[in-house]
Scaffold this motif. Structure first.
Motif, short mmCIF file in Angstrom:
data_model
loop_
_atom_site.label_atom_id
_atom_site.label_comp_id
_atom_site.label_asym_id
_atom_site.label_seq_id
_atom_site.Cartn_x
_atom_site.Cartn_y
_atom_site.Cartn_z
N PHE A 316 0.82 -1.22 0.00
CA PHE A 316 0.00 0.00 0.00
C PHE A 316 0.85 1.27 0.00
CE2 PHE A 316 -2.90 -3.26 1.76
CZ PHE A 316 -3.79 -3.26 0.68
N GLU A 317 2.07 1.20 0.52
CA GLU A 317 2.99 2.34 0.38
C GLU A 317 3.29 2.57 -1.11
OE1 GLU A 317 6.44 1.64 2.72
OE2 GLU A 317 5.66 2.71 4.48
N ASN A 318 3.57 1.49 -1.84
CA ASN A 318 3.85 1.61 -3.27
C ASN A 318 2.66 2.21 -4.01
OD1 ASN A 318 6.34 0.72 -4.70
ND2 ASN A 318 6.16 -1.04 -3.35
N LEU A 319 1.47 1.66 -3.77
CA LEU A 319 0.29 2.11 -4.52
C LEU A 319 -0.08 3.55 -4.19
CD1 LEU A 319 -1.96 -1.10 -4.33
CD2 LEU A 319 -0.51 -0.33 -6.22
N ILE A 320 -0.07 3.91 -2.90
CA ILE A 320 -0.48 5.27 -2.52
C ILE A 320 0.60 6.28 -2.92
CG2 ILE A 320 -1.11 6.76 -0.58
CD1 ILE A 320 -2.25 4.26 0.81
N ALA A 345 -11.63 -8.99 1.53
CA ALA A 345 -11.57 -7.53 1.66
C ALA A 345 -11.12 -6.94 0.34
CB ALA A 345 -10.61 -7.13 2.78
N GLU A 346 -11.37 -5.65 0.19
CA GLU A 346 -11.00 -4.95 -1.03
C GLU A 346 -10.49 -3.56 -0.67
OE1 GLU A 346 -13.40 -5.56 -4.82
OE2 GLU A 346 -13.89 -3.49 -4.31
N VAL A 347 -9.31 -3.24 -1.15
CA VAL A 347 -8.73 -1.91 -0.93
C VAL A 347 -8.52 -1.25 -2.29
CG1 VAL A 347 -6.84 -0.58 0.04
CG2 VAL A 347 -7.57 -2.70 1.17
N SER A 348 -9.10 -0.07 -2.48
CA SER A 348 -8.96 0.66 -3.74
C SER A 348 -8.23 1.97 -3.51
CB SER A 348 -10.34 0.94 -4.36
OG SER A 348 -11.01 -0.26 -4.69
N VAL A 349 -7.21 2.21 -4.32
CA VAL A 349 -6.45 3.47 -4.28
C VAL A 349 -6.79 4.24 -5.55
CG1 VAL A 349 -4.17 4.51 -4.17
CG2 VAL A 349 -4.61 2.37 -2.95
N VAL A 350 -7.44 5.37 -5.40
CA VAL A 350 -7.98 6.12 -6.53
C VAL A 350 -7.30 7.48 -6.63
CG1 VAL A 350 -10.09 6.99 -7.63
CG2 VAL A 350 -10.20 4.99 -6.10
N ILE A 392 4.11 -9.83 -4.05
CA ILE A 392 3.57 -9.92 -2.69
C ILE A 392 2.12 -10.41 -2.74
CG2 ILE A 392 2.89 -8.60 -0.66
CD1 ILE A 392 5.31 -6.79 -1.13
N LEU A 393 1.33 -9.86 -3.63
CA LEU A 393 -0.07 -10.26 -3.71
C LEU A 393 -0.22 -11.70 -4.19
CD1 LEU A 393 -1.76 -7.01 -5.09
CD2 LEU A 393 -1.56 -7.82 -2.72
N THR A 411 -7.52 3.71 -10.93
CA THR A 411 -7.88 3.00 -9.70
C THR A 411 -7.12 1.68 -9.63
OG1 THR A 411 -10.11 3.93 -9.72
CG2 THR A 411 -9.76 1.95 -8.37
N PHE A 412 -6.34 1.50 -8.55
CA PHE A 412 -5.67 0.23 -8.28
C PHE A 412 -6.44 -0.45 -7.15
CE2 PHE A 412 -2.32 2.46 -10.45
CZ PHE A 412 -1.58 1.46 -11.09
N THR A 413 -6.97 -1.64 -7.41
CA THR A 413 -7.76 -2.36 -6.42
C THR A 413 -7.07 -3.65 -6.04
OG1 THR A 413 -9.82 -1.45 -7.29
CG2 THR A 413 -9.98 -3.42 -5.93
N VAL A 414 -6.87 -3.84 -4.75
CA VAL A 414 -6.31 -5.09 -4.21
C VAL A 414 -7.48 -5.88 -3.62
CG1 VAL A 414 -4.78 -6.15 -2.53
CG2 VAL A 414 -4.09 -4.05 -3.71
N ARG A 415 -7.69 -7.08 -4.16
CA ARG A 415 -8.83 -7.91 -3.71
C ARG A 415 -8.30 -9.18 -3.04
NH1 ARG A 415 -13.07 -8.48 -8.19
NH2 ARG A 415 -13.34 -6.28 -7.62
N PHE A 416 -8.61 -9.33 -1.75
CA PHE A 416 -8.18 -10.50 -0.98
C PHE A 416 -9.26 -11.58 -1.02
CE2 PHE A 416 -5.87 -6.95 0.79
CZ PHE A 416 -4.60 -7.46 0.97
#
Length: 416
Positions: A316-320, A345-350, A392-393, A411-416
């Motif tokens: 998330f450091e990379n994406l943000i 879970a789902e985290v989206s960086v927009v 990592i993912l 938008t980068f979305t990480v979906r677990f």
């Protein structure tokens, strides 16, 4: 009497061939009778009809006399290899058995899946159009020598095969048989190409700052040896180049560690809300310098996933950080956390920046791939950030989904 014996034997053979159907029909009839599902006469009639149909459909076993001529090639070719076909079907290689005239006598399951069903008895050239493969088959059929080539095809997808043709040892007096084997080496070739590209790219990335450092050092040792102004101008540049190399080496080491542990899934429980707050706080100075605000949108309930805390912080450091750097024109980076049933879970960086052209999106996670080389280097990127995120993912059994529209943001979305 002989005629009666023949009929009885034929009937017995048919009954043996249809034994499963006969057994099932009898079992159903018994249950229907016991539970009075229908009239006994109806049940008996139904049972008789099924039995007669099963006996009529089961072909008799006919033994070919020893002095009979050879059977038709198509009908007898597979059976003539006996139990061998069962073993060949379990081998994860495309295998064809050919007659001396190049006719296909047998095709195993793997070959059928890869190249499609091949009519037994047809010549190998009826479906196999590759000139190189047909050449080695022709040479093996005529000379009895083993041959091999590498054969590649581009459609429907790029695949590479190691193809070998060779005679198979047969008993004296039997028809000669030849084997054609296809071994898929596509994955190995892809890894070799990736390794070669990686070494070339890493060498190129290191060569530029090293050449720059060497030039400045030689200048400071020579013409600018006593030039204080030149030293004040060159030393910050040298530090910047050395820092760039340090970042690159750190990223390369990180990738190497991730590849070693790729097969070991993490086993910690990580709460994503506090983790994202920590990442946001650590990036506030960078966001302030770029005049960007990071807006965090968290649900009321805690959201936990199985993962490695430090590795997810890196993701998330990379994406943000990328969103702040490359989407700075939008002034705001939104980070959304949502629970996904049942335990995901789902985290989206927009970001709301210039967006990424569609042709670049599929390649973003490749090592050293940059949409704009000059833009990436000016923002001190190594070209490895998203490759690290992907690795990592992959270890976390999670997915990275990228959606972008030019002029509207990414938008980068990480979906677990």
């Amino acid at each position: 009497m002989n005629r009666f014996g023949q009929v009885a034997g034929n009937l017995a053979a048919r009954a043996a061939a249809a034994r499963i159907v006969l057994f099932a029909a009898t079992l159903v009839a018994l249950f229907a009778t016991l539970f009075e599902i229908a009239e006994p006469s109806v049940i008996a009639l139904g049972w008789a009809v099924i039995v007669l149909a099963a006996l009529a459909g089961a072909g008799p076993v006919v033994e070919r006399p020893a002095d009979a001529g050879p059977a038709a090639e198509e009908g007898d070719s597979v059976q003539s290899f006996g139990e061998l076909t069962r073993f060949l079907d379990e081998i994860d290689l495309g295998i064809y058995l050919l007659g001396p005239d190049g006719a296909v006598l047998f095709q195993n399951r793997s070959a059928g899946v890869t190249f499609g069903a091949f009519p037994v008895g047809s010549h190998i050239s009826a479906r196999m159009r590759a000139p190189g493969v047909l050449d080695i088959v022709r040479d093996t059929l005529s000379s009895g020598r083993a041959n091999q080539i590498e054969y590649s095809e581009r459609l429907p997808s790029e695949r590479v095969y190691h193809v070998r043709s060779a005679p198979v040892a047969t008993a004296e007096g039997e028809r000669p048989v030849f084997m054609l084997v296809f071994r898929d080496v596509s994955e190995g070739r892809r890894i070799d190409r990736m390794r070669s590209d990686f070494v070339a790219n890493a060498s190129h990335e290191l060569r530029t700052p090293l050449a720059s450092l060497r030039g400045y050092i030689e200048t400071l040792q020579g013409p600018a040896k006593n030039d204080t102004k030149a030293q004040e101008r060159f030393l910050p540049i040298m530090l910047d180049q050395a820092t760039r190399m340090s970042r690159l080496v750190d990223d390369l080491m990180s990738l190497s560690r991730l590849e070693v542990r790729a097969h070991l899934p993490p086993d910690q429980t990580v709460s994503l809300g506090p983790l994202l707050e920590h990442v946001r706080d650590s990036l506030l100075p960078l966001a302030g310098d770029l005049d960007v605000s990071i807006e965090l949108h968290l649900p009321q309930e805690p959201v936990d996933v199985i993962g490695d805390h430090d590795e997810l912080v890196e993701v998330f450091e990379n994406l943000i950080e990328n969103a702040c750097k490359y989407g700075a024109e939008g002034k705001v980076v939104d980070v959304w956390l949502k629970p996904v049933a049942p335990r995901g879970a789902e985290v989206s960086v927009v970001d709301h920046g210039p967006g990424i052209p569609a042709e670049h999106v599929p390649r973003l996670t490749e090592r050293f791939y940059r949409v704009s080389v000059a833009d990436s280097r000016s923002k001190k990127g190594t070209g490895l950030g998203l490759a690290i995120v992907k690795h990592i993912l992959t270890r976390h059994r999670a997915r990275l989904i990228v959606k972008s529209e030019v002029g509207k943001g990414t938008t980068f979305t990480v979906r677990f």
